[in-house]
Design a protein around this motif. Structure first.
Motif: not given
Length: 57
Positions: A9-10, A13, A48, A41, A2-6, A45
């Motif tokens: 997405f960042i 965006s 993260l 952003q 899920a963190l890789w998907l986030l 990223a």
């Protein structure tokens, strides 16, 4: 996972916002503020990604 998907997405965006500021929003009065949002952003990223690779997240 899920963190890789986030992370993705960042990045998507921020890239979209940055592309818009060089395209249709180029003449906007607050274009520098909009670009700053994109750069923040990107920084989020990177943080993260660093945390994920260091095993802290």
């Amino acid at each position: 996972m899920a963190l890789w998907l986030l992370f993705g997405f960042i990045l998507l965006s921020a890239t979209l916002i940055l592309a818009l500021t060089f395209g249709p929003l180029r003449a906007a009065g607050n274009v520098q503020a909009i670009r700053m949002v994109a750069f923040v952003q990107y920084a989020a990223a990177l943080l993260l990604l660093g945390a994920r690779l260091a095993g802290k997240a």
